[in-house]
Scaffold this active site. Sequence first.
Site, PDB file in Angstrom:
ATOM      1  N   LEU A 174     -21.295  -1.152  -4.859  1.00  0.00           N
ATOM      2  CA  LEU A 174     -22.572  -1.841  -4.925  1.00  0.00           C
ATOM      3  C   LEU A 174     -23.720  -0.856  -5.084  1.00  0.00           C
ATOM      4  CD1 LEU A 174     -24.379  -4.356  -4.453  1.00  0.00           C
ATOM      5  CD2 LEU A 174     -24.099  -3.951  -1.998  1.00  0.00           C
ATOM      6  N   TYR A 196       0.864  -1.181   0.000  1.00  0.00           N
ATOM      7  CA  TYR A 196       0.000   0.000   0.000  1.00  0.00           C
ATOM      8  C   TYR A 196       0.904   1.236   0.000  1.00  0.00           C
ATOM      9  CZ  TYR A 196      -3.830  -3.092   1.509  1.00  0.00           C
ATOM     10  OH  TYR A 196      -4.768  -4.093   1.607  1.00  0.00           O
TER      11      TYR A 196
END
Length: 289
Positions: free
Chosen positions: A222, A65
Amino acid sequence: MASTALPGGTFTLAGGPTLTRMGYGAMQLAGPHVFGPPADREGAVAVLRAAVELGITHIDTSDFYGPYVTNEIIKEALHPYPAGLHLVTKVGSLRDAEGNWPKALSRDELRKAVDDNLEHLGLDALEVVNLRVGGFDAPAPGSLAEPFTVLAELQQEGLIRHLGVSTVDAAQLAEAQSIAPVVTVQNFYNIANRADDALIDSLAAQGIAYVPYFPLGGFTPLQSDTLSHVAEQLSTTPMAVALAWLLQRSPNILLIPGTSSVAHLRENVAGAALELAPDALEKLNAIAG
């Protein structure tokens, strides 16, 4: 560390430490697209310190990361680490100069990844290391025996205490377990993407933690009218409902929602405490069809 009660209580890893089921995922502490430094480093440090103050004992991270950026911020914010705080990292990928995520599963790459995590986190041993072998949101077919054996050897050397796997199917998990004990599985799973339902139940029976990532879909968020409607009825956010649903789905599910905002961190913790009534659960369970 604070003793604040967190949603879901705690879960003890098989043969390992006890973690708060409400954890924190540090991925968003790096720059845009998880690449380079953050615009507000002081803000990133503040989020980590707030997580510990809230009583969170499970921080999920990785040296890819940034790369390196997130782990260096964790060290700056929290080292020397308070007793009871557990850092879980993952290996198996790199970041190239363009910000891509190439695989890094050779013996030399895995050993370097473990060494880099140790250095950038300021640790002598890593608590839990997950081997990432699949794609962003689905397992990839094939054996993981060779890379997992490398991590098992590093565990024997004392550089890793516990092992996990990420983005795997049930056969790959069984293969890993034939080599060394597995304490965590970290896969893509949420209210609308429930291919791992049977796997979660199997892991619960074995005392193995399941750590879902992308609780709202990740890079492709979503879109669900049902989720939004339930959230509206409960005067809360879709994220709160999604996190609460995960906590109520199975006692071995651990949450690692990420954020770079202290306010959002507190919202996530408060939202996960939501108790979903049977009628709400029925509606939400139908989202996956």
